[in-house]
Design a protein around this motif. Structure first.
Motif, mmCIF file in Angstrom:
data_model
loop_
_atom_site.group_PDB
_atom_site.id
_atom_site.type_symbol
_atom_site.label_atom_id
_atom_site.label_comp_id
_atom_site.label_asym_id
_atom_site.label_seq_id
_atom_site.Cartn_x
_atom_site.Cartn_y
_atom_site.Cartn_z
ATOM 1 N N TYR A 135 0.866 -1.222 -0.132
ATOM 2 C CA TYR A 135 0.068 0.121 0.013
ATOM 3 C C TYR A 135 0.846 1.305 0.011
ATOM 4 N N PRO A 136 1.552 1.437 -1.165
ATOM 5 C CA PRO A 136 2.456 2.787 -0.997
ATOM 6 C C PRO A 136 1.752 4.061 -1.090
ATOM 7 N N ASP A 137 0.511 4.139 -1.216
ATOM 8 C CA ASP A 137 -0.317 5.311 -1.240
ATOM 9 C C ASP A 137 -0.853 5.437 0.057
ATOM 10 N N ILE A 138 -0.718 4.812 0.999
ATOM 11 C CA ILE A 138 -0.987 4.877 2.438
ATOM 12 C C ILE A 138 0.098 6.045 3.181
ATOM 13 N N GLY A 139 -0.500 7.192 3.579
ATOM 14 C CA GLY A 139 0.233 8.113 4.129
ATOM 15 C C GLY A 139 -0.411 9.432 4.697
ATOM 16 N N PRO A 140 0.082 10.010 5.530
ATOM 17 C CA PRO A 140 -0.584 11.190 6.270
ATOM 18 C C PRO A 140 -1.231 12.033 5.577
ATOM 19 N N VAL A 141 -2.342 12.645 6.212
ATOM 20 C CA VAL A 141 -3.334 13.495 5.653
ATOM 21 C C VAL A 141 -3.072 14.832 6.091
ATOM 22 N N ASN A 142 -2.630 15.822 5.111
ATOM 23 C CA ASN A 142 -2.269 17.308 5.603
ATOM 24 C C ASN A 142 -3.329 17.944 5.315
ATOM 25 N N VAL A 143 -3.977 19.046 6.187
ATOM 26 C CA VAL A 143 -4.992 19.992 6.019
ATOM 27 C C VAL A 143 -4.580 21.189 6.401
ATOM 28 N N PRO A 144 -5.128 22.163 5.632
ATOM 29 C CA PRO A 144 -4.725 23.704 6.082
ATOM 30 C C PRO A 144 -5.648 24.183 6.927
ATOM 31 N N LEU A 145 -5.538 23.563 8.236
ATOM 32 C CA LEU A 145 -6.468 23.992 9.242
ATOM 33 C C LEU A 145 -5.607 24.128 10.597
ATOM 34 N N LYS A 146 -5.705 24.461 11.700
ATOM 35 C CA LYS A 146 -5.277 24.627 13.012
ATOM 36 C C LYS A 146 -5.449 23.321 13.567
ATOM 37 N N PRO A 147 -4.546 23.012 14.419
ATOM 38 C CA PRO A 147 -4.796 21.721 15.153
ATOM 39 C C PRO A 147 -5.992 21.329 15.630
ATOM 40 N N SER A 148 -6.867 22.524 16.347
ATOM 41 C CA SER A 148 -8.025 22.126 17.162
ATOM 42 C C SER A 148 -9.185 21.920 15.889
ATOM 43 N N GLU A 149 -9.011 22.688 14.910
ATOM 44 C CA GLU A 149 -9.948 22.560 13.911
ATOM 45 C C GLU A 149 -9.851 21.223 13.037
ATOM 46 N N ALA A 150 -8.708 20.766 12.877
ATOM 47 C CA ALA A 150 -8.229 19.470 12.414
ATOM 48 C C ALA A 150 -8.884 18.192 13.350
ATOM 49 N N PHE A 151 -8.534 18.428 14.555
ATOM 50 C CA PHE A 151 -9.271 17.350 15.500
ATOM 51 C C PHE A 151 -10.781 17.393 15.339
ATOM 52 N N ALA A 152 -11.187 18.399 15.214
ATOM 53 C CA ALA A 152 -12.697 18.454 15.222
ATOM 54 C C ALA A 152 -13.268 17.764 13.750
ATOM 55 N N ARG A 153 -12.598 17.902 12.854
ATOM 56 C CA ARG A 153 -12.839 17.320 11.609
ATOM 57 C C ARG A 153 -12.618 15.786 11.519
ATOM 58 N N ALA A 154 -11.392 15.734 12.381
ATOM 59 C CA ALA A 154 -11.226 14.016 12.620
ATOM 60 C C ALA A 154 -12.112 13.460 13.248
ATOM 61 N N VAL A 155 -12.618 14.040 14.230
ATOM 62 C CA VAL A 155 -13.750 13.360 15.074
ATOM 63 C C VAL A 155 -15.127 13.252 14.169
ATOM 64 N N ALA A 156 -15.322 14.391 13.546
ATOM 65 C CA ALA A 156 -16.634 14.317 12.553
ATOM 66 C C ALA A 156 -16.778 13.345 11.578
#
Length: 231
Positions: A135-156
């Motif tokens: 699975y060479p395509d499996i990697g981290p997801v980078n988002v242009p959000l502050k950590p708090s906003e990114a965490f809220a998106r991750a939970v949602a």
């Protein structure tokens, strides 16, 4: 000879129905804790065996004119049921052979996210090497959000996928969830970690099966689907 072959009509149907029954109960019986997952896999194997037998018997019936003239309904139904009883387990086995025998996938194999409520050590370099190859395509997801906003998106995103969120720490940017597979009802553990990354955030995901040596590619598919929800 034809007279004896007439008996193949009900035999073919009985074999096909038996295969369908084994297939139908293989997953629900595991999900309901009526038997172990190994018994569920064994039931699928018997489904395939009976399906093959039903296919062969049906083809013989359809090929012999003296038997065929008695009607095509029964042998055709047996043939269709036999194909279904064989094809589903065959596809599952083919899927398993197409992926490495690993069941712990992470977007960060060097430093995988840790579970908050369970103690599940990462298998190590062997799994990581096999994952990178498969699975060479499996990697981290980078988002242009502050950590708090990114965490809220991750939970949602986790909740939108039907995962059961069993632990979360917004300050640490970590979350743990459980996903239950539809057919067998297997419980798979998921850990999510959100960290600052420049002006945005990096989201890492780890998905691990609780049972079995191979996950048939399920954890990689789950991470890919989750990554799409995060973007």
């Amino acid at each position: 000879m034809t007279r004896w072959l007439v008996w193949l009509r009900p035999v073919a149907l009985a074999l096909a129905i038996g295969g369908i029954v084994f297939l139908a109960i293989s997953g629900p019986f595991v999900r309901s804790d009526l038997w172990s997952y190994r018994s569920g896999f064994l039931a699928m194997r018997w489904s395939a065996f009976l399906g093959i037998a039903a296919i062969v018997a049906s083809i013989v019936v359809l090929a012999v004119r003296g038997v065929r003239v008695r009607g095509l309904g029964v042998p055709l139904v047996a043939l269709v049921f036999g194909v279904i009883a064989f094809y589903v387990p065959y596809q599952l086995q083919a899927r398993g052979r197409a992926v490495p025998p690993i069941n712990d996938i992470s977007t960060d194999t060097a430093n995988p996210p840790k579970y908050m409520t369970t103690s599940r050590a990462y298998p190590g370099d062997g799994f990581a090497r096999q994952q990178r190859e498969a699975y060479p395509d499996i990697g981290p997801v980078n988002v242009p959000l502050k950590p708090s906003e990114a965490f809220a998106r991750a939970v949602a995103a986790a909740e939108s996928m039907g995962w059961e969120v069993v632990g979360r720490d917004a300050a640490a940017g970590t979350m743990e969830a459980v996903d239950t597979t539809k057919w067998f009802g297997f419980k798979d553990d998921i850990a999510v970690r959100v960290t600052p990354d420049g002006s945005g955030s990096r989201i890492d995901v780890r998905s691990k099966s609780r049972v079995g040596r191979s996950d048939l590619g399920m954890n990689a598919r789950r991470i890919r689907a989750y990554a799409e929800r995060l973007k």
